[in-house]
Motif scaffolding. Sequence first.
Motif, PDB file in Angstrom:
ATOM      1  N   ALA A 404       7.203   0.027 -18.611  1.00 22.56           N
ATOM      2  CA  ALA A 404       7.894   0.157 -17.320  1.00 22.56           C
ATOM      3  C   ALA A 404       7.018   0.788 -16.252  1.00 22.56           C
ATOM      4  N   VAL A 405       6.212   1.801 -16.633  1.00 22.36           N
ATOM      5  CA  VAL A 405       5.444   2.543 -15.622  1.00 22.36           C
ATOM      6  C   VAL A 405       3.974   2.164 -15.612  1.00 22.36           C
ATOM      7  N   SER A 406       3.522   1.323 -16.558  1.00 17.69           N
ATOM      8  CA  SER A 406       2.139   0.819 -16.580  1.00 17.69           C
ATOM      9  C   SER A 406       1.144   1.882 -16.139  1.00 17.69           C
ATOM     10  N   PRO A 407       0.965   2.956 -16.912  1.00 19.16           N
ATOM     11  CA  PRO A 407       0.167   4.101 -16.464  1.00 19.16           C
ATOM     12  C   PRO A 407      -1.291   3.754 -16.145  1.00 19.16           C
ATOM     13  N   VAL A 408      -1.782   4.355 -15.090  1.00 23.17           N
ATOM     14  CA  VAL A 408      -3.189   4.238 -14.692  1.00 23.17           C
ATOM     15  C   VAL A 408      -3.878   5.526 -15.115  1.00 23.17           C
ATOM     16  N   MET A 409      -4.870   5.417 -15.986  1.00 23.05           N
ATOM     17  CA  MET A 409      -5.594   6.578 -16.490  1.00 23.05           C
ATOM     18  C   MET A 409      -6.977   6.637 -15.849  1.00 23.05           C
ATOM     19  N   LEU A 410      -7.257   7.733 -15.164  1.00 22.48           N
ATOM     20  CA  LEU A 410      -8.559   7.959 -14.550  1.00 22.48           C
ATOM     21  C   LEU A 410      -9.116   9.276 -15.073  1.00 22.48           C
ATOM     22  N   SER A 411     -10.422   9.331 -15.228  1.00 23.04           N
ATOM     23  CA  SER A 411     -11.064  10.572 -15.669  1.00 23.04           C
ATOM     24  C   SER A 411     -12.367  10.763 -14.905  1.00 23.04           C
ATOM     25  N   THR A 412     -12.925  11.955 -14.996  1.00 21.90           N
ATOM     26  CA  THR A 412     -14.114  12.320 -14.226  1.00 21.90           C
ATOM     27  C   THR A 412     -15.265  12.616 -15.168  1.00 21.90           C
ATOM     28  N   LEU A 413     -16.396  11.940 -14.946  1.00 22.41           N
ATOM     29  CA  LEU A 413     -17.575  12.144 -15.772  1.00 22.41           C
ATOM     30  C   LEU A 413     -18.271  13.449 -15.404  1.00 22.41           C
ATOM     31  N   PRO A 549      -8.867  20.036 -16.159  1.00 22.40           N
ATOM     32  CA  PRO A 549      -7.649  20.018 -15.333  1.00 22.40           C
ATOM     33  C   PRO A 549      -7.194  18.583 -15.080  1.00 22.40           C
ATOM     34  N   PHE A 550      -5.894  18.383 -14.972  1.00 24.24           N
ATOM     35  CA  PHE A 550      -5.413  17.030 -14.667  1.00 24.24           C
ATOM     36  C   PHE A 550      -4.161  17.090 -13.809  1.00 24.24           C
ATOM     37  N   GLY A 551      -3.989  16.011 -13.052  1.00 24.14           N
ATOM     38  CA  GLY A 551      -2.777  15.831 -12.264  1.00 24.14           C
ATOM     39  C   GLY A 551      -2.144  14.505 -12.604  1.00 24.14           C
ATOM     40  N   VAL A 552      -0.851  14.391 -12.370  1.00 23.66           N
ATOM     41  CA  VAL A 552      -0.120  13.157 -12.633  1.00 23.66           C
ATOM     42  C   VAL A 552       0.970  13.013 -11.582  1.00 23.66           C
ATOM     43  N   VAL A 553       1.139  11.799 -11.074  1.00 20.25           N
ATOM     44  CA  VAL A 553       2.204  11.523 -10.107  1.00 20.25           C
ATOM     45  C   VAL A 553       2.939  10.260 -10.540  1.00 20.25           C
ATOM     46  N   ARG A 613       5.044   3.423 -10.713  1.00 21.69           N
ATOM     47  CA  ARG A 613       3.913   3.505 -11.632  1.00 21.69           C
ATOM     48  C   ARG A 613       3.475   4.952 -11.803  1.00 21.69           C
ATOM     49  N   PHE A 614       2.997   5.304 -12.997  1.00 21.26           N
ATOM     50  CA  PHE A 614       2.440   6.628 -13.252  1.00 21.26           C
ATOM     51  C   PHE A 614       0.921   6.570 -13.083  1.00 21.26           C
ATOM     52  N   TYR A 615       0.388   7.613 -12.458  1.00 22.06           N
ATOM     53  CA  TYR A 615      -1.053   7.720 -12.234  1.00 22.06           C
ATOM     54  C   TYR A 615      -1.545   9.073 -12.759  1.00 22.06           C
ATOM     55  N   TYR A 616      -2.601   9.042 -13.555  1.00 24.01           N
ATOM     56  CA  TYR A 616      -3.183  10.244 -14.127  1.00 24.01           C
ATOM     57  C   TYR A 616      -4.639  10.369 -13.679  1.00 24.01           C
ATOM     58  N   LEU A 617      -5.050  11.581 -13.343  1.00 21.26           N
ATOM     59  CA  LEU A 617      -6.459  11.846 -13.070  1.00 21.26           C
ATOM     60  C   LEU A 617      -6.866  13.129 -13.806  1.00 21.26           C
ATOM     61  N   PHE A 618      -7.833  12.980 -14.711  1.00 19.80           N
ATOM     62  CA  PHE A 618      -8.396  14.119 -15.426  1.00 19.80           C
ATOM     63  C   PHE A 618      -9.685  14.520 -14.721  1.00 19.80           C
ATOM     64  N   LYS A 645      -6.400  25.745 -11.172  1.00 19.90           N
ATOM     65  CA  LYS A 645      -5.165  25.395 -10.468  1.00 19.90           C
ATOM     66  C   LYS A 645      -5.461  24.539  -9.237  1.00 19.90           C
ATOM     67  N   TYR A 646      -6.509  24.892  -8.508  1.00 14.43           N
ATOM     68  CA  TYR A 646      -6.893  24.105  -7.328  1.00 14.43           C
ATOM     69  C   TYR A 646      -7.264  22.686  -7.729  1.00 14.43           C
ATOM     70  N   GLU A 647      -7.983  22.529  -8.858  1.00 11.49           N
ATOM     71  CA  GLU A 647      -8.391  21.207  -9.309  1.00 11.49           C
ATOM     72  C   GLU A 647      -7.176  20.350  -9.687  1.00 11.49           C
ATOM     73  N   VAL A 648      -6.177  20.973 -10.288  1.00 13.36           N
ATOM     74  CA  VAL A 648      -4.953  20.233 -10.623  1.00 13.36           C
ATOM     75  C   VAL A 648      -4.269  19.747  -9.346  1.00 13.36           C
ATOM     76  N   GLU A 649      -4.168  20.623  -8.352  1.00  5.36           N
ATOM     77  CA  GLU A 649      -3.544  20.240  -7.082  1.00  5.36           C
ATOM     78  C   GLU A 649      -4.368  19.173  -6.367  1.00  5.36           C
ATOM     79  N   ARG A 650      -5.701  19.256  -6.481  1.00  2.59           N
ATOM     80  CA  ARG A 650      -6.560  18.248  -5.867  1.00  2.59           C
ATOM     81  C   ARG A 650      -6.373  16.881  -6.524  1.00  2.59           C
ATOM     82  N   CYS A 651      -6.231  16.890  -7.845  1.00  2.00           N
ATOM     83  CA  CYS A 651      -5.987  15.625  -8.568  1.00  2.00           C
ATOM     84  C   CYS A 651      -4.675  14.987  -8.124  1.00  2.00           C
ATOM     85  N   ILE A 652      -3.643  15.820  -7.959  1.00  2.00           N
ATOM     86  CA  ILE A 652      -2.351  15.303  -7.518  1.00  2.00           C
ATOM     87  C   ILE A 652      -2.447  14.717  -6.112  1.00  2.00           C
ATOM     88  N   SER A 653      -3.117  15.421  -5.225  1.00  2.00           N
ATOM     89  CA  SER A 653      -3.274  14.940  -3.849  1.00  2.00           C
ATOM     90  C   SER A 653      -4.053  13.629  -3.813  1.00  2.00           C
TER      91      SER A 653
END
Length: 688
Positions: A404-413, A549-553, A613-618, A645-653
Motif C-alpha cells: 500500500a505504501v511502497s516505501p522508498v528507502m534512501l541511505s547516505t554513504l 540517524p534516520f527520518g521517515v515521513v 507513500r512512505f519515505y525513509y532517509l538514513f 537529533k538535528y540530523e533526524v530533523e534534517r532527514c525529515i525536512s
Amino acid sequence: MVAIGATLSTLIFSPVSRRQISSAAGKFNKRRISARGSVLSSEQSPTVLFGNGSFEKKFDTEILPNAFDNVDLERLSVKDYLECSKDLIKPDGGPPRWFSPLECASRLENSPLLLYLPDIDGVGLGLILHHQRLGRIFDIWCLHIPGMDRTPFTGLVQLVERTVKSENSRSPNRPIYLVGDSLGACLALAVAALNRDIDLILILANPATSFSRSQLQLLVPFLEVMPGQLHVNLPYILSLFAGNPLRMAMASVEKGVPLQQMVGELSETLAALLPSLHVLGDILPIESLLWKLEMLRSASSFANSRLHAVKAQTLILASGRDQLLPSGKEAERLYHALPNCKLRNFSDSSHSLFMEDGIDLVTIIKGASFYRRKRHIDYVSDYVPPTPFEFKQAYESYRWLDIAVSPVMLSTLENGKIVRGLAGIPCKGPVIIVGYHMLLGWELSSIISRMLMERNILVRGIAHPLLFGKAFEGILPDSSANDIYRIMGAVPVSATNFYKLLSTKSHVLLYPGGIREALHRKGEEYKLFWPDQSEFVRMAAKFGAKIVPFGVVGEDDVCEVFIDYDDLMKIPYFKAQIEELNKHAVRLRTDVRGEVANQDIHLPIVYPKLPGRFYYLFGKPIETEGRKLELRDRERAHELYLDVKYEVERCISYLKEKREKDPYRNLLSRLLYQATHGCTSEVPTFEL
C-alpha cells in the motif's frame, strides 16, 4: 482425543537415571531393545531401570526393525504417527516411561529440559511435526503410557514429579518445560501445584480441566452398553472429532509448490492416511478408552482443586473448533485464574492442535517470550533468530502495508552521497539506528524487513515493556498481535538490555521519543519529543558503536488523527480505560520533565486516507570509536546528542520537500505503473 504425531530415535529413559546421547542429530540407529521396551546399546547388559526407580529382572534382548530409517524428519505426518506407533503400542507389561524422540548435535548450549505429557492416547508421539525444531533448543523427553497400563492419575503425577525433582537437583538453574496435551495439561498443572519452588514453565494445549462441561463424559455410560460390533469403529469416529483431516494432511504437503502439485500431494496424503486409521483401534481399545475417560474425570477434578497453588509461568493454547472439549471458554477461565499466564487462540484448529498445518510450537514459544535457559529470561542471550520460514510468515502478515505504501528507502554513504537502497548502513555492528517514531509505529515493519532482505542485517528493536506483559495482551482482540516483534528480536527498553545488545555487536533500533512520539496528538506529526539530556551517546562510545540517524515521513498521506489523547481524556469511559491500563504498565522516564514524560498508553482514533507513500532517509553514520574518553564529558556527549537529533530533523525536512516531486506519490499512479511494468517491479521515485 488422539494426540497424533511422532518419530523417535527410540531411546527410553527412567525418570531418575538418564542415558547419555552421542550420535549425530536426526540420525536414528538400530538399538538393542529389551522385552520391556527400554533401549539398551549393543554393548550394555539388558538391565532395565523402570519408572518407579527399582531394578527389575533382566530380559533377553532382541533387535527390532527400525521404523524410522526411511522417514523424512522434516515432513512427518499423521500417517507416520500411525505407522510408527505400531511398535510402541505392542503390549510389553511395562509401566509408563520416558523416551527421547531424537538426538540433536546442534542443540543450543544449556538447553532447558522439555517434558511432553500426552493426551489419553498415551503413545507420547504428539509432537512429531515439531521434534526437529524443538530438538535444536530443548532437551526433549516424552512420556509413554502403554495402552494396557492402569496407573491412576495420581501415580502419573508422582512419576512426573520424581522426574522434575531429580532433574531440578541436577540442574537447579535450568527451567523445566511441561508441554501438556489435554489430559497432559491436567498432569502439568497438578505437578506445578505440588512443586511451587521448582522453576516450571507450562505450555498447555486444550486443557482437559473442562471435562465436566464437555460431551466426553457422556461417552462412559454409552460405551458400557455399546454393542461389541461397534467398538472397532469408535476410535475412527472419535479421530474425526479430534482433528481436521484436511488440515492434518496439509501439514505434510510441501509449501510454495504450484497449485496442481499441491492438490496432487494432498490427495495422495489423504489416500495414504485413511487406510492407516485402523491403528487407532489398537492404540485405544474399548477397555482402555473407558479407563482413560475415567482418568480424565479424576485428572480434571485433581487439577481444578489445586489451581490456586499454581504459580508457574503458563502459556495456554486453545483451539477454536475443538469438538471434544470447550477449549476456548476454558482457556479464558484459566487465563484469569492463573496469575502468570498468557493465552494464544487458534480459531480454525481442532482438538489435535499440534498435528495441524500452520502450527509451529517453537515459533509460538518464541513469540510469547517463553524461551529461556535460566531462571530469568535474558532477551539477548536467550534470543533465537528467526528462521527463513518465520521471517516469511512475519513479512506476509504486513505485506499489505508494504504494498500500500511502497516505501522508498534512501541511505547516505560515508562520502555523504545519498543513494537509493540501504548501502549506507554499516554491515558490522554495533550500530545504533536512531530516529523518528511515526504514528502507531507504522514504519517499523518496513525497516526490519528491508534491512534483513537487502543487507542481511537483523535489527533488534528497543520496545516498551508493556508489549511483553499480560496487561497489554488483555486489551487486544488478538493476543498474539505483537508476537511478530518478539520473534524478530524486540527487547524491553532498559539500560541492561541496551548494554547487552551493544556488547554482542548488534544493530539496535532506538526511538528516544518513545510512545509519546508514536502516539502523538493532532497536528504533531514529524515533531520530535526527545528528552533534554542525552540517553545513548556515552553507551555508544563505550562500545565504539556507529550512530545512524534516520527520518521517515508519510503518515499524513495515510491517515489523520481524529480523536487524540486529550480528547479521549475528556470522555469518562475512555479516561477510565486509559487509567486502568496505565495503572499496570511500567512507567518510563519518571525522572524527566516536559511532554516526553507523558508516556500514557492509549489508542488514538484515526480516519484513513487513500494511501500515499512512505519515505525513509538514513543519514551518514556517526563514528564514536576512539571517542570514549571525550564523550565521558557530559557536555561533549550532549553536543553529539543534539547533532543526532538535528540530523533526524534534517532527514525529515529533506523527505518532506523531495516527496513533492515524486510522480508516484499517489496510490493510483503506482498501481498504474505496476500494471504496465509488472506487479513485482520497483516503483520509481524522485530524482536524487
